[in-house]
Design a protein around this motif. Structure first.
Motif, PDB file in Angstrom:
ATOM      1  N   ASP A 176      11.651 -11.821  19.528  1.00 18.27           N
ATOM      2  CA  ASP A 176      11.034 -12.970  18.867  1.00 18.27           C
ATOM      3  C   ASP A 176       9.863 -13.421  19.728  1.00 18.27           C
ATOM      4  O   ASP A 176      10.066 -13.925  20.844  1.00 18.27           O
ATOM      5  CB  ASP A 176      12.042 -14.112  18.706  1.00 18.27           C
ATOM      6  N   ILE A 177       8.650 -13.200  19.240  1.00 22.11           N
ATOM      7  CA  ILE A 177       7.441 -13.538  19.975  1.00 22.11           C
ATOM      8  C   ILE A 177       6.808 -14.751  19.293  1.00 22.11           C
ATOM      9  O   ILE A 177       6.200 -14.638  18.232  1.00 22.11           O
ATOM     10  CB  ILE A 177       6.436 -12.368  19.995  1.00 22.11           C
ATOM     11  N   ASP A 178       6.997 -15.922  19.897  1.00 25.31           N
ATOM     12  CA  ASP A 178       6.517 -17.165  19.294  1.00 25.31           C
ATOM     13  C   ASP A 178       6.960 -17.287  17.836  1.00 25.31           C
ATOM     14  O   ASP A 178       6.191 -17.664  16.948  1.00 25.31           O
ATOM     15  CB  ASP A 178       4.988 -17.251  19.378  1.00 25.31           C
ATOM     16  N   GLY A 179       8.216 -16.926  17.577  1.00 21.54           N
ATOM     17  CA  GLY A 179       8.776 -17.075  16.242  1.00 21.54           C
ATOM     18  C   GLY A 179       8.569 -15.902  15.318  1.00 21.54           C
ATOM     19  O   GLY A 179       9.145 -15.868  14.225  1.00 21.54           O
ATOM     20  N   GLU A 180       7.747 -14.923  15.713  1.00 21.26           N
ATOM     21  CA  GLU A 180       7.557 -13.720  14.904  1.00 21.26           C
ATOM     22  C   GLU A 180       8.484 -12.626  15.425  1.00 21.26           C
ATOM     23  O   GLU A 180       8.542 -12.374  16.626  1.00 21.26           O
ATOM     24  CB  GLU A 180       6.101 -13.257  14.965  1.00 21.26           C
ATOM     25  N   SER A 181       9.213 -11.959  14.522  1.00 24.59           N
ATOM     26  CA  SER A 181      10.267 -11.026  14.913  1.00 24.59           C
ATOM     27  C   SER A 181       9.839  -9.579  14.747  1.00 24.59           C
ATOM     28  O   SER A 181       9.197  -9.222  13.752  1.00 24.59           O
ATOM     29  CB  SER A 181      11.531 -11.282  14.080  1.00 24.59           C
ATOM     30  N   VAL A 182      10.213  -8.769  15.737  1.00 24.38           N
ATOM     31  CA  VAL A 182      10.002  -7.320  15.686  1.00 24.38           C
ATOM     32  C   VAL A 182      11.277  -6.656  16.179  1.00 24.38           C
ATOM     33  O   VAL A 182      11.772  -6.980  17.269  1.00 24.38           O
ATOM     34  CB  VAL A 182       8.811  -6.883  16.553  1.00 24.38           C
ATOM     35  N   SER A 183      11.846  -5.729  15.385  1.00 28.70           N
ATOM     36  CA  SER A 183      13.076  -5.035  15.773  1.00 28.70           C
ATOM     37  C   SER A 183      12.749  -3.722  16.458  1.00 28.70           C
ATOM     38  O   SER A 183      11.787  -3.038  16.106  1.00 28.70           O
ATOM     39  CB  SER A 183      13.942  -4.772  14.535  1.00 28.70           C
ATOM     40  N   VAL A 184      13.565  -3.370  17.463  1.00 29.24           N
ATOM     41  CA  VAL A 184      13.432  -2.098  18.169  1.00 29.24           C
ATOM     42  C   VAL A 184      14.801  -1.437  18.208  1.00 29.24           C
ATOM     43  O   VAL A 184      15.831  -2.103  18.245  1.00 29.24           O
ATOM     44  CB  VAL A 184      12.881  -2.286  19.603  1.00 29.24           C
ATOM     45  N   GLY A 185      14.835  -0.114  18.203  1.00 26.98           N
ATOM     46  CA  GLY A 185      16.088   0.621  18.162  1.00 26.98           C
ATOM     47  C   GLY A 185      16.599   0.747  16.739  1.00 26.98           C
ATOM     48  O   GLY A 185      16.000   0.239  15.782  1.00 26.98           O
ATOM     49  N   ASP A 186      17.718   1.447  16.594  1.00 29.37           N
ATOM     50  CA  ASP A 186      18.299   1.690  15.272  1.00 29.37           C
ATOM     51  C   ASP A 186      19.480   0.758  15.029  1.00 29.37           C
ATOM     52  O   ASP A 186      20.281   0.501  15.921  1.00 29.37           O
ATOM     53  CB  ASP A 186      18.775   3.146  15.152  1.00 29.37           C
ATOM     54  N   GLY A 187      19.606   0.280  13.789  1.00 29.77           N
ATOM     55  CA  GLY A 187      20.752  -0.528  13.407  1.00 29.77           C
ATOM     56  C   GLY A 187      20.506  -2.013  13.592  1.00 29.77           C
ATOM     57  O   GLY A 187      19.404  -2.465  13.926  1.00 29.77           O
TER      58      GLY A 187
END
Length: 398
Positions: free
Chosen positions: A27-38
């Motif tokens: 969560d970067i200043d409220g913006e979300s980015v997922s990494v990895g699987d699942g």
């Protein structure tokens, strides 16, 4: 999100893909980015400013953990695995250089400075260890100095057991809940009471950071932390505070504890004569114990990061740190049963500390008079778990 942030997240995503079974969300200043699987096992929150520090090398992930700029929710073990991966080579930089052959001694490392027991109840811990005959100094409060010179109060406080050679045993708790505790608070949520850090005293933290960078390890500039013992209002006069330049070694965050380097400026920091007098006869702290499932891999990691070759000792291995102080490493199958159980499923954990005494028979009599169960082990006479989750302490003849 800026192009710079997107590029960095893409690099993180590629690196995390190489870690089996780990998925996380940034969560970067409220913006979300997922990494990895699942589904994400952990959520790591930071600001764009903190992300930029990672990108341009001003901070390593370990430093952001320690100062609370990187916050963790969810599975701490997954987050720690991610942190180790991020420490693997410089974010946005070149791949780490090959390990440098370890020497018999690192001239910049002076001694084992302290081992820190992270605890839920600071007062209960002090009482338990004073029952064992350790004389604790008064409570200290921590402050962090930001690069712009602003002082920020941490939520942590401590008690220390001091020894004349400069080494000490430290108990740390999230004592002021209205203030963030950084990694310590997050460790407590995940592990409860546990040995949370090993601190190596360096003659020059800047020189040690420079060496680590030459070996290809991503290491931030030393962060400045103060410990203050005169009330709750911070004053930076030399007679009232202990200034520590602190940095993380690349072995940091191995499943719940970290290895850090420190260089202290004491001024006239008050330590009374009574603080050095321990009724159990303890004179110094010569070693800290690390248990591990894969002894060879763990030793290689510490030899590379500390640039010191391991020695054989009492069926274990040890890394010499100067002044006859050591990090002792023991394979799980060699650990006393109580400590093997505490290691559990973790691949590496800090499990206790050893103390030298001038008269071992007198020490045993003192502890037995307090109904302390002692067990003889290759590392000395052991008392397991003074408080739940606190591993063991060992006593040996000096």
């Amino acid at each position: 999100m800026s192009d710079q942030a997107i590029d960095l997240i893409n690099e993180l995503r590629q690196r995390v893909a190489a870690i089996d079974g780990v998925a996380a969300r940034f969560d970067i200043d409220g913006e979300s980015v997922s990494v990895g699987d699942g589904e994400p096992q952990a959520v790591l929150s930071m600001t764009r400013e903190s992300l930029a520090k990672l990108d341009d090398g001003r901070a390593a992930p370990a430093t952001l953990f320690m100062t609370g700029e990187l916050k963790i929710e969810g599975d701490m073990n997954a987050a720690l695995a991610l942190g180790e991966a991020l420490n693997g080579d410089a974010v946005g930089g070149a791949v780490a250089a090959a390990p440098v052959p370890a020497a018999s001694v690192n001239p910049n490392i002076a001694y084992l400075d302290n081992v820190g027991l992270i605890v839920l109840d600071l007062d209960a811990t002090r009482q338990a260890f004073e029952t064992l005959g350790f004389n604790c100094a008064e409570r200290g409060t921590h402050f962090y100095e930001k690069p712009e010179g602003v002082f920020t109060k941490w939520g942590t406080a401590n008690h220390c057991v001091n020894f004349r050679d400069g080494g000490l045993l430290e108990f740390i708790a999230h004592f002021y809940p209205e203030h963030p505790a950084g990694l310590y608070g997050q460790q407590l949520e995940q592990f409860g009471n546990h040995w949370g850090k090993i601190t190596v005293h360096c003659s020059s933290s800047d020189a040690e950071v420079e060496r680590l960078r030459r070996q290809g390890h991503p290491t931030a500039e030393p962060a400045v932390l103060y410990r203050y013992t005169d009330g709750e209002e911070f004053r930076a006069e030399p007679g009232h505070s202990k200034r520590t330049a602190l940095f993380s070694y690349p072995t940091s965050f191995n499943h719940g504890f970290m290895t850090v380097g420190a260089e202290h400026s004491l001024g006239e920091f008050p330590i009374s004569e009574a603080h050095f007098q321990h009724p159990n006869g303890a004179q110094r702290m010569p070693f800290v114990l690390v248990g591990c499932k894969d002894l060879t891999t763990t030793i290689e990691s510490y030899e590379d990061s500390l640039s010191v070759a391991a020695q054989d000792w009492r069926g274990a291995r040890r890394i010499p740190l100067g002044r006859d102080t050591y990090i002792v490493m023991m394979a799980k199958e060699q650990l006393p049963e109580a400590l093997a159980e505490q290691l559990g499923s973790r691949s590496v954990a800090c499990l206790g500390a050893g103390f030298d005494v001038s008269d071992l028979d007198a020490t045993r009599s003192y502890l037995e008079s307090r109904s302390m169960f002692m067990e003889q082990t290759p590392l000395g006479w052991m008392i397991a778990e003074p408080i739940a989750g606190s591993g063991a302490i060992f006593f040996n003849q000096q």
